[in-house]
Design a protein around this motif. Structure first.
Motif, PDB file in Angstrom:
ATOM      1  N   THR A 261      -8.331   2.220   6.324  1.00  0.00           N
ATOM      2  CA  THR A 261      -9.413   1.445   5.717  1.00  0.00           C
ATOM      3  C   THR A 261      -8.940   0.035   5.403  1.00  0.00           C
ATOM      4  N   MET A 262      -7.726  -0.080   4.875  1.00  0.00           N
ATOM      5  CA  MET A 262      -7.177  -1.403   4.560  1.00  0.00           C
ATOM      6  C   MET A 262      -7.071  -2.270   5.817  1.00  0.00           C
ATOM      7  N   ILE A 263      -6.561  -1.711   6.894  1.00  0.00           N
ATOM      8  CA  ILE A 263      -6.396  -2.480   8.133  1.00  0.00           C
ATOM      9  C   ILE A 263      -7.749  -2.951   8.658  1.00  0.00           C
ATOM     10  N   VAL A 264      -8.729  -2.027   8.677  1.00  0.00           N
ATOM     11  CA  VAL A 264     -10.061  -2.400   9.168  1.00  0.00           C
ATOM     12  C   VAL A 264     -10.670  -3.494   8.300  1.00  0.00           C
ATOM     13  N   LEU A 265     -10.618  -3.315   6.986  1.00  0.00           N
ATOM     14  CA  LEU A 265     -11.258  -4.285   6.095  1.00  0.00           C
ATOM     15  C   LEU A 265     -10.549  -5.633   6.082  1.00  0.00           C
ATOM     16  N   ILE A 266      -9.225  -5.614   6.083  1.00  0.00           N
ATOM     17  CA  ILE A 266      -8.486  -6.880   5.984  1.00  0.00           C
ATOM     18  C   ILE A 266      -8.388  -7.583   7.333  1.00  0.00           C
ATOM     19  N   GLU A 267      -7.961  -6.858   8.363  1.00  0.00           N
ATOM     20  CA  GLU A 267      -7.693  -7.514   9.642  1.00  0.00           C
ATOM     21  C   GLU A 267      -8.932  -7.705  10.510  1.00  0.00           C
ATOM     22  N   LEU A 268      -9.875  -6.783  10.419  1.00  0.00           N
ATOM     23  CA  LEU A 268     -11.070  -6.909  11.256  1.00  0.00           C
ATOM     24  C   LEU A 268     -12.234  -7.593  10.541  1.00  0.00           C
ATOM     25  N   LEU A 269     -12.363  -7.323   9.241  1.00  0.00           N
ATOM     26  CA  LEU A 269     -13.514  -7.853   8.514  1.00  0.00           C
ATOM     27  C   LEU A 269     -13.159  -8.978   7.534  1.00  0.00           C
ATOM     28  N   ASN A 270     -11.873  -9.328   7.458  1.00  0.00           N
ATOM     29  CA  ASN A 270     -11.397 -10.414   6.600  1.00  0.00           C
ATOM     30  C   ASN A 270     -11.774 -10.272   5.124  1.00  0.00           C
ATOM     31  N   VAL A 271     -11.721  -9.047   4.620  1.00  0.00           N
ATOM     32  CA  VAL A 271     -11.999  -8.783   3.210  1.00  0.00           C
ATOM     33  C   VAL A 271     -10.718  -9.047   2.417  1.00  0.00           C
ATOM     34  N   ASP A 272     -10.849  -9.574   1.206  1.00  0.00           N
ATOM     35  CA  ASP A 272      -9.703  -9.789   0.329  1.00  0.00           C
ATOM     36  C   ASP A 272      -8.969  -8.468   0.119  1.00  0.00           C
ATOM     37  N   SER A 273      -7.652  -8.517   0.023  1.00  0.00           N
ATOM     38  CA  SER A 273      -6.849  -7.292  -0.052  1.00  0.00           C
ATOM     39  C   SER A 273      -7.151  -6.451  -1.291  1.00  0.00           C
ATOM     40  N   ILE A 274      -7.431  -7.076  -2.417  1.00  0.00           N
ATOM     41  CA  ILE A 274      -7.752  -6.311  -3.632  1.00  0.00           C
ATOM     42  C   ILE A 274      -9.101  -5.609  -3.475  1.00  0.00           C
ATOM     43  N   LEU A 275     -10.097  -6.291  -2.939  1.00  0.00           N
ATOM     44  CA  LEU A 275     -11.397  -5.659  -2.698  1.00  0.00           C
ATOM     45  C   LEU A 275     -11.279  -4.530  -1.676  1.00  0.00           C
ATOM     46  N   ALA A 276     -10.463  -4.749  -0.654  1.00  0.00           N
ATOM     47  CA  ALA A 276     -10.237  -3.713   0.353  1.00  0.00           C
ATOM     48  C   ALA A 276      -9.577  -2.491  -0.281  1.00  0.00           C
ATOM     49  N   LYS A 277      -8.633  -2.742  -1.174  1.00  0.00           N
ATOM     50  CA  LYS A 277      -7.934  -1.642  -1.856  1.00  0.00           C
ATOM     51  C   LYS A 277      -8.892  -0.841  -2.713  1.00  0.00           C
ATOM     52  N   ILE A 278      -9.782  -1.500  -3.406  1.00  0.00           N
ATOM     53  CA  ILE A 278     -10.771  -0.806  -4.233  1.00  0.00           C
ATOM     54  C   ILE A 278     -11.675   0.057  -3.355  1.00  0.00           C
ATOM     55  N   ALA A 279     -12.157  -0.490  -2.259  1.00  0.00           N
ATOM     56  CA  ALA A 279     -13.024   0.270  -1.348  1.00  0.00           C
ATOM     57  C   ALA A 279     -12.286   1.478  -0.763  1.00  0.00           C
TER      58      ALA A 279
ATOM     59  N   THR B   9       0.830  -1.207   0.000  1.00  0.00           N
ATOM     60  CA  THR B   9       0.000   0.000   0.000  1.00  0.00           C
ATOM     61  C   THR B   9       0.861   1.252   0.000  1.00  0.00           C
ATOM     62  N   THR B  10       1.916   1.240   0.784  1.00  0.00           N
ATOM     63  CA  THR B  10       2.802   2.406   0.887  1.00  0.00           C
ATOM     64  C   THR B  10       3.538   2.662  -0.427  1.00  0.00           C
ATOM     65  N   ILE B  11       4.066   1.631  -1.034  1.00  0.00           N
ATOM     66  CA  ILE B  11       4.767   1.801  -2.316  1.00  0.00           C
ATOM     67  C   ILE B  11       3.793   2.268  -3.398  1.00  0.00           C
ATOM     68  N   ALA B  12       2.613   1.670  -3.438  1.00  0.00           N
ATOM     69  CA  ALA B  12       1.595   2.079  -4.412  1.00  0.00           C
ATOM     70  C   ALA B  12       1.192   3.535  -4.188  1.00  0.00           C
ATOM     71  N   TRP B  13       1.117   3.959  -2.941  1.00  0.00           N
ATOM     72  CA  TRP B  13       0.781   5.345  -2.613  1.00  0.00           C
ATOM     73  C   TRP B  13       1.830   6.305  -3.168  1.00  0.00           C
ATOM     74  N   VAL B  14       3.107   6.000  -2.952  1.00  0.00           N
ATOM     75  CA  VAL B  14       4.188   6.877  -3.442  1.00  0.00           C
ATOM     76  C   VAL B  14       4.097   7.021  -4.966  1.00  0.00           C
ATOM     77  N   LEU B  15       3.944   5.919  -5.669  1.00  0.00           N
ATOM     78  CA  LEU B  15       3.877   5.960  -7.130  1.00  0.00           C
ATOM     79  C   LEU B  15       2.660   6.746  -7.616  1.00  0.00           C
ATOM     80  N   SER B  16       1.519   6.516  -6.992  1.00  0.00           N
ATOM     81  CA  SER B  16       0.307   7.197  -7.439  1.00  0.00           C
ATOM     82  C   SER B  16       0.307   8.676  -7.068  1.00  0.00           C
ATOM     83  N   VAL B  17       0.934   9.047  -5.963  1.00  0.00           N
ATOM     84  CA  VAL B  17       1.015  10.460  -5.580  1.00  0.00           C
ATOM     85  C   VAL B  17       1.867  11.238  -6.579  1.00  0.00           C
ATOM     86  N   LEU B  18       2.965  10.685  -6.991  1.00  0.00           N
ATOM     87  CA  LEU B  18       3.803  11.363  -7.987  1.00  0.00           C
ATOM     88  C   LEU B  18       3.044  11.546  -9.302  1.00  0.00           C
TER      89      LEU B  18
END
Length: 132
Positions: free
Chosen positions: A91-109, A40-49
């Protein structure tokens, strides 16, 4: 008319920025097996630039090219994108670790929330003084 064109441009480049974010996240998370927080962090850096350049030049048409104005815009952009990173990773932490959502779906949300936040920050704060 200008607002509709600006909104269309923002949506177009927002989609492209989101694709940069999602594809790079998928590469690092799924294909390279990195921890989703690191990916998520690496993707953030690339998308911010990518987003700074496209928002400045093609969405909000900022004409400021002097060093001080560029520094002000980039610093402001990074500050608000930093806030959106916290929204993204939270949002990623809540969706993945608390709600067990797939990481790609969590990323989209997470990206839906981030896009809305980023538009208002860019339109009303970051590039406001450079628009006519």
């Amino acid at each position: 008319m200008k607002n509709k064109k600006e909104m269309f441009s923002y949506l177009l480049f927002g989609v492209l920025t989101t694709l940069v974010n999602l594809v790079s996240f998928a590469v690092f998370d799924k294909w390279m097996g990195m921890d989703y927080k690191v990916a998520t962090t690496i993707a953030w850096v690339l998308s911010v630039l990518f987003a700074f350049i496209t928002n400045k030049l093609y969405v909000f048409h900022s004409k400021h090219t002097d060093a001080l104005s560029l520094l002000r815009e980039f610093t402001s952009f990074l500050f608000f994108r930093g806030l959106s990173y916290l929204l993204d990773i939270g949002t990623m932490i809540v969706l993945i670790e608390l709600l067990n959502v797939d990481s790609i779906l969590a990323k989209i949300a997470a990206n839906v929330l981030v896009v809305v936040f980023n538009y208002f920050a860019s339109k009303y704060v970051i590039f406001k003084t450079s628009r006519g």
